[in-house]
Design a protein around this motif. Structure first.
Motif, mmCIF file in Angstrom:
data_model
loop_
_atom_site.group_PDB
_atom_site.id
_atom_site.type_symbol
_atom_site.label_atom_id
_atom_site.label_comp_id
_atom_site.label_asym_id
_atom_site.label_seq_id
_atom_site.Cartn_x
_atom_site.Cartn_y
_atom_site.Cartn_z
ATOM 1 N N VAL A 29 132.529 82.118 81.877
ATOM 2 C CA VAL A 29 131.571 81.012 81.869
ATOM 3 C C VAL A 29 130.314 81.409 81.107
ATOM 4 O O VAL A 29 129.795 80.630 80.302
ATOM 5 C CB VAL A 29 131.245 80.563 83.313
ATOM 6 C CG1 VAL A 29 130.059 79.618 83.344
ATOM 7 C CG2 VAL A 29 132.456 79.915 83.973
ATOM 8 N N VAL A 30 129.827 82.615 81.327
ATOM 9 C CA VAL A 30 128.634 83.085 80.622
ATOM 10 C C VAL A 30 128.900 83.171 79.117
ATOM 11 O O VAL A 30 128.072 82.750 78.303
ATOM 12 C CB VAL A 30 128.177 84.453 81.187
ATOM 13 C CG1 VAL A 30 127.121 85.092 80.304
ATOM 14 C CG2 VAL A 30 127.669 84.284 82.604
ATOM 15 N N TRP A 33 128.984 79.715 77.675
ATOM 16 C CA TRP A 33 127.631 79.155 77.643
ATOM 17 C C TRP A 33 126.894 79.623 76.388
ATOM 18 O O TRP A 33 126.315 78.827 75.669
ATOM 19 C CB TRP A 33 126.864 79.565 78.894
ATOM 20 C CG TRP A 33 125.430 79.141 78.847
ATOM 21 C CD1 TRP A 33 124.356 79.883 78.492
ATOM 22 C CD2 TRP A 33 124.926 77.837 79.125
ATOM 23 N NE1 TRP A 33 123.213 79.154 78.555
ATOM 24 C CE2 TRP A 33 123.533 77.874 78.931
ATOM 25 C CE3 TRP A 33 125.509 76.653 79.520
ATOM 26 C CZ2 TRP A 33 122.717 76.781 79.128
ATOM 27 C CZ3 TRP A 33 124.694 75.562 79.719
ATOM 28 C CH2 TRP A 33 123.327 75.624 79.524
ATOM 29 N N PHE A 34 126.932 80.925 76.110
ATOM 30 C CA PHE A 34 126.173 81.451 74.989
ATOM 31 C C PHE A 34 126.832 81.200 73.642
ATOM 32 O O PHE A 34 126.144 81.115 72.624
ATOM 33 C CB PHE A 34 125.899 82.943 75.176
ATOM 34 C CG PHE A 34 124.778 83.204 76.129
ATOM 35 C CD1 PHE A 34 123.474 82.975 75.745
ATOM 36 C CD2 PHE A 34 125.032 83.639 77.415
ATOM 37 C CE1 PHE A 34 122.429 83.194 76.617
ATOM 38 C CE2 PHE A 34 124.000 83.872 78.297
ATOM 39 C CZ PHE A 34 122.688 83.650 77.903
ATOM 40 N N ILE A 37 128.230 76.194 74.382
ATOM 41 C CA ILE A 37 127.405 75.129 74.963
ATOM 42 C C ILE A 37 125.964 75.206 74.473
ATOM 43 O O ILE A 37 125.390 74.205 74.044
ATOM 44 C CB ILE A 37 127.482 75.180 76.501
ATOM 45 C CG1 ILE A 37 128.919 74.921 76.950
ATOM 46 C CG2 ILE A 37 126.533 74.170 77.124
ATOM 47 C CD1 ILE A 37 129.170 75.175 78.415
ATOM 48 N N ARG A 38 125.365 76.371 74.516
ATOM 49 C CA ARG A 38 123.954 76.514 74.145
ATOM 50 C C ARG A 38 123.698 76.162 72.680
ATOM 51 O O ARG A 38 122.760 75.402 72.379
ATOM 52 C CB ARG A 38 123.494 77.929 74.455
ATOM 53 C CG ARG A 38 122.027 78.133 74.329
ATOM 54 C CD ARG A 38 121.630 79.469 74.958
ATOM 55 N NE ARG A 38 120.291 79.787 74.610
ATOM 56 C CZ ARG A 38 119.918 80.879 73.978
ATOM 57 N NH1 ARG A 38 120.814 81.776 73.652
ATOM 58 N NH2 ARG A 38 118.662 81.095 73.689
#
Length: 108
Positions: A29-30, A33-34, A37-38
Motif C-alpha cells: 500500500v505504501v 501510494w508513493f 496515487i500521489r
C-alpha cells in the motif's frame, strides 16, 4: 520426566506476532501510494490550477486534439475559437493543456 518436557518445549518455535503477517500488505500500500496515487493527485491539482486560470486569449488544446483560442470563460464552459468565425463551447475540464506564449498560434 521434566527433562523430557523441557526438551520438547525448547524444540518448538514460537509463532511470530500476528502483525508481521500484515507487514507485506502494508508495504505494498505504501509503495502504491508513493508510485501511483500521489503523483496522480499532483497532476490533477496542476490541471485544476491550469483550468481555473483560463482567461480570454489563451491558446489551448482540448482532450479531443482541437487547438484554439479562448474567447469567453465562465464557471463550467470555455468558448474556443478554432478558426475565423468557428467557435465551439467546451467543458473546461476537457481542456488538456495550455499552449505557452510564443508558440505557433492556432488561428492567427
Amino acid at each position: 520426566m521434566f527433562d523430557l518436557l523441557a526438551a520438547a518445549g525448547a524444540g518448538a518455535a514460537e509463532a511470530p506476532p500476528a502483525w508481521i503477517n500484515w507487514l507485506p500488505i502494508v508495504g505494498m500500500v505504501v509503495i502504491f501510494w508513493f508510485l501511483i496515487i500521489r503523483p496522480q493527485m499532483k497532476r490533477q491539482k496542476e490541471h485544476q490550477a491550469k483550468v481555473g486560470g483560463l482567461k480570454k486569449g489563451d491558446q489551448v488544446v482540448t482532450q479531443g486534439g482541437l487547438v484554439g483560442k479562448v474567447i469567453k470563460v465562465d464557471d463550467t464552459y470555455a468558448e474556443i475559437e478554432l478558426a475565423k468565425d468557428v467557435r465551439v463551447k467546451a467543458v473546461k475540464h476537457t481542456i488538456a493543456d495550455l499552449i505557452e506564449k510564443g508558440g505557433k498560434p492556432a488561428n492567427d
